[in-house]
Design an enzyme around this catalytic site. Structure first.
Site, PDB file in Angstrom:
ATOM      1  N   GLU A 199      58.514  21.428  11.249  1.00 37.40           N
ATOM      2  CA  GLU A 199      58.458  22.061  12.572  1.00 37.40           C
ATOM      3  C   GLU A 199      59.860  22.191  13.178  1.00 37.40           C
ATOM      4  O   GLU A 199      60.128  21.748  14.294  1.00 37.40           O
ATOM      5  CB  GLU A 199      57.526  21.270  13.500  1.00 37.40           C
ATOM      6  CG  GLU A 199      56.095  21.229  13.002  1.00 37.40           C
ATOM      7  CD  GLU A 199      55.118  20.613  14.001  1.00 37.40           C
ATOM      8  OE1 GLU A 199      55.587  20.022  14.980  1.00 37.40           O
ATOM      9  OE2 GLU A 199      53.908  20.751  13.797  1.00 37.40           O
ATOM     10  N   GLU A 270      48.606  22.588   9.399  1.00 34.87           N
ATOM     11  CA  GLU A 270      48.065  21.628  10.369  1.00 34.87           C
ATOM     12  C   GLU A 270      47.037  22.309  11.257  1.00 34.87           C
ATOM     13  O   GLU A 270      47.390  23.055  12.163  1.00 34.87           O
ATOM     14  CB  GLU A 270      49.176  21.012  11.243  1.00 34.87           C
ATOM     15  CG  GLU A 270      50.028  19.993  10.528  1.00 34.87           C
ATOM     16  CD  GLU A 270      50.914  19.204  11.483  1.00 34.87           C
ATOM     17  OE1 GLU A 270      50.632  19.197  12.707  1.00 34.87           O
ATOM     18  OE2 GLU A 270      51.893  18.599  11.009  1.00 34.87           O
TER      19      GLU A 270
END
Length: 848
Positions: A199, A270
């Site tokens: 991320e 995710e």
């Protein structure tokens, strides 16, 4: 390198094995193929999917993190994930547990990642390894070891040579360990994807050009390890080179346009099954219906892999959680904190996986198209016309209203915020809003071991220290992290000051007040050895002020503040500069005005006496003198002995009578407890704490607590956990269960003559349905464990259910008005059957 719009993955270095690379004849749109070493598997991809040995596949993956569950739980967790329709398990690699000190490594027990991946392979499943090595994960320091902070001139996660050197060293150590165990698919192992960084997109914006240089370097470094499988980057719109960018979030089918490089597949790494919770959070959850909608939506727009984060969250044992994150982690996942089925989430997603697998040929090889059916309605279709292979996703994006849609001349009822899957573009085999899976309710049961030998002893953390006792002295209060080096949560801050008679308040109605400003996270204050009060920050605003009245005296006064960390930050730029602990100290209410002690000179004592002596271990507890326990004493160590509760059900401690502190069982850190911090609804965020059975002996276990504030340890309860209350809530409008359908010769066929909705109740192994607690047909309301009858209730329902189900482990019930004597014309009827049954162990004479 591309052949026919597909990607060819470089394989392991020739030095590792003899590799013959040969491009084979390819049909248009197929993957590049390779002849690999013995037992090797080729992982490649095109826009439609990842491919295994040149064949497209769909992937249902679940996150299960090896350090968040003891090894004895791993086989059952993996088996339950596979039973739930998953074919892949994902885990991070946790740098700070594997290399807690520079050059000192730990891969034993709960940290044995090689054993974990081998278990995945033994269950014939794929694996994803997310190396990071920054992982966030609500894990302490985002997985980065503390010693990195002490490297000169280091800046984390940017184009910084010291950080890159240590990051690359660790990554290559992990890669070698996985290679030596033959765990990559190119070696015949289960790992088909590897992730570098995590991320990074928002940090790239913070670091600007240096961030871009770093992420490009990270990609090149990873690819240079020659592991023979694709690399990915999560939440990275533009990943460098051949690295595949992927999506993290709740609704990647709507919020993510996919990789800009149109030769790359759509991968969802995710899919948040709940919301991780921190101390101060009220209960929250994400429904099974909403997750199913999001997954169906993602596959309808061309996605072919979703990873549930988390599928089993487990427990943040000891001091492993990030700032303010609770020990229980993603307890609302399909497998709860204890590894029990969370229904209907587990079952509804299992049914969705079966439905999508039924449609695999159309999804992977069909031509996609979209047909608008209204402002918030559409059909997304994948079709191979000449083979009569087709799947349609009918979507209702309206969150308030159900609708009847016409598609290819037929009418379909599609509830609000739902997707109906038509496996042959005609037959509804699954609806995201129609739950056929059973429900269950978790219950906690008193264990006799709570009262047996419930004798507590205590050890007083030694007297509140004074400035002259501190060996670490500074003009101002020091940073808690720098002082503790992440070896303990605690630092004493001490200072002394002298008051003249004229300094004291003249008026009796004026009180002196201690004000302690802190960077975070919590503190307990003492003045002249007397408890003054405690305070804390929050996850969103870690800084806080402890402001409490106190009694001062003429002459020398002593202030002591025990500051504590609730874990280190796990995200953001310049993580290496984050602070905690006491910042500014003032005393108000004096006759002379405000006394600022900030620069008064401060002494620091790191950690607790009990920690240094390790009195939570068998050896350490013998080094101090214990005495009979007294309740409601701050800064007190408590201990008791207990036997393991009988049976196999998970075990928890109910800590609701305590304040704030740490828990240990047989020397193992169970986690931080914090009962005194109530959320907005007036209750603690977590009061039940998991004690794995593998941490226990049959007899004479030792529970040790350190209580910072006040508590009544003699009222702590030992409980066991069950999910023996099982329920069903199904309408006649539900489609038949997905198992009613199969694919033969590329066509959808029914394997049953009766395609009406049916309810199935299943007890855990070795248990039978012993009681029907509730049964109603018509328009019942509520949730499992709290159903109520509606205006169209049928009195016969319970009798019918009892006759069909009592004494059985599994029973199947029709969902039909005529069976239960329901009135189809009753105003408001939803034609719904609701049942709650109770399972318990069968008696020796019981028959199946």
């Amino acid at each position: 390198m591309h052949v026919d719009m597909s990607h060819r993955v470089r394989l392991a270095a020739a030095a590792a094995a003899l590799v013959v690379v040969a491009a084979l004849a390819l049909a248009p749109g197929s993957a590049a193929a390779w002849q690999l070493t013995k037992n090797g598997t080729v992982v490649s991809y095109d826009r439609r999917s990842l491919m295994i040995d040149g064949r497209r596949e769909i992937f249902f993956s679940g996150s299960i993190h090896y350090p968040r569950s003891p090894p004895d739980m791993w086989p059952e967790l993996i088996a339950k994930a596979k039973e739930g329709g998953l074919n892949t398990i994902e885990t991070y690699v946790f740098w700070n547990i594997h290399e807690p000190e520079k050059g000192q490594f730990n891969f034993e027990g709960q940290y044995d990642m090689v054993r974990f991946f081998k278990l995945i392979q033994e269950h014939d499943m794929f694996a994803m390894v997310r190396l990071g090595p920054f992982i966030q994960a609500e894990w302490n320091h985002g997985g980065l070891p503390y010693w990195l902070r002490e490297i000169p001139d280091i800046v984390f996660r940017t184009n910084n040579e010291p950080y890159k050197m240590h990051m690359e060293t660790f990554v290559k150590i992990i890669i070698k360990r996985l290679k030596d165990a033959n765990l990559f698919a190119s070696q015949g192992g289960p790992i088909i994807l590897a992730q570098i960084e995590n991320e990074y997109q928002h940090l790239e914006a913070a670091f600007k050009d240096e961030g871009t240089k770093y992420i490009n370097w990270a990609a090149q470094m990873a690819i240079g390890t020659n592991i023979g499988i694709p690399w990915i980057m999560c939440k990275q719109t533009k990943a460098p080179g051949d690295v595949i960018p992927t999506c993290n979030g709740r609704n990647c089918g709507d919020t993510w346009p996919g990789p800009m490089n149109k030769s790359l597949p759509l991968l969802w790494t995710e899919n948040w099954t709940a919301q991780y919770r921190v101390f101060g959070d009220p209960p929250s959850q994400r429904s099974a219906e909403d997750i199913a909608f999001a997954v169906a939506r993602f596959f309808s727009v061309g996605g072919t892999m979703t990873n549930y984060y988390m599928y089993h969250g487990g427990t943040n044992f000891g001091r492993t959680s990030a700032a303010f994150v609770m020990p229980k982690y993603y307890d609302e996942a399909p497998l709860d904190e204890f590894g029990l089925y969370k229904e209907p989430k587990w079952g509804h997603l299992r049914d969705l996986h079966l439905a999508l697998k039924l449609c695999k040929k159309a999804l992977l090889w069909g031509t996609p198209s979209t047909e608008k059916l209204g402002k918030q309605f559409e059909a997304r279709v994948f079709e191979i016309p000449d083979q009569k292979v087709c799947v349609a996703f009918l979507s209702n994006h309206n969150t308030k209203d159900d609708v009847t849609l016409t598609f290819r001349g037929q009418s379909y009822f599609v509830p609000r915020h739902s997707i109906s899957i038509l496996a042959d573009c005609k037959t509804v085999v699954f609806g995201t809003q129609h739950v056929n899976a059973q429900h269950n309710q978790r219950t906690f049961h008193f264990a006799d071991q709570t009262t047996q030998n419930n004798v507590w002893q205590m050890f007083d953390e030694e007297k509140v220290p004074k400035y002259k006792q501190a060996k670490i002295r500074m003009r101002k209060a020091g940073d808690l992290y720098n002082l503790t080096k992440d070896k303990t949560d605690y630092v004493w801050y001490t200072s002394s000051f002298k008051l003249e008679p004229d300094d004291m308040p003249i008026r009796r109605d004026i009180k002196t007040v201690l004000e302690v400003n802190s960077h975070g996270h919590a503190s307990v204050a003492f003045v002249n050895n007397k408890f003054v009060g405690c305070g804390h920050g929050t996850k969103m605003n870690k800084a806080f002020t402890l402001e409490k009245p106190m009694e001062l005296k003429k002459g020398v006064n002593h202030v002591a503040v025990l500051a504590s960390s609730m874990g280190m930050m796990d995200s953001g730029a310049y993580l290496e500069h984050r602070l905690a602990g006491v910042d500014r100290v003032q005393i108000t209410g004096l006759n002379a005005g405000t006394l600022d002690l900030t620069n008064n000179g401060w002494g620091h004592i790191v950690g607790l006496v009990g920690e240094q002596k390790e009195i939570y271990t068998e050896k350490g507890m013998a080094s101090v003198t214990w005495k009979p326990a007294v309740n409601d004493k701050p800064l007190t160590w408590y201990k008791r002995h207990f036997d393991m509760p009988s049976g196999e059900d998970p075990i928890v401690l109910d800590m609701s009578t305590m304040g704030k502190g740490m828990m240990y069982v047989n020397g193992q850190g169970i986690g931080r407890y914090w009962i005194s911090y109530k959320h907005a609804l007036g209750r603690p965020s977590q009061q039940l704490y998991h004690v794995p059975r593998s941490y226990l002996r049959q007899k004479d276990n030792v529970l040790v607590l350190f209580e910072e504030e006040f508590g009544r340890p003699d009222a702590i309860m030992i409980l066991t956990v069950k999910r023996d209350n099982i329920c069903t809530y199904i309408s006649e409008r539900n489609p038949a269960h997905i198992k009613s359908w199969e694919r033969k010769d590329s066509q959808i066929t029914a394997n049953s003559d009766d395609l009406k909705a049916r309810a199935t109740l299943t007890c855990p192994p070795k248990k039978l349905i012993q009681q029907v607690v509730f049964a109603s047909y018509g328009n019942p309301m509520g949730i499992c464990g709290n159903y109520t009858i509606g205006s169209c209730h049928t009195p016969r329902a319970k009798e019918v259910v009892e006759k069909s189900c009592l004494g059985k482990r599994i029973c199947t019930l029709p969902v039909s008005a005529d069976v239960y004597g329901g009135d189809v014309n009753c105003p408001g009827t939803t034609a719904t059957l609701a049942v709650q049954a109770k399972c318990s162990k069968r008696s020796p004479s019981s028959a199946q």
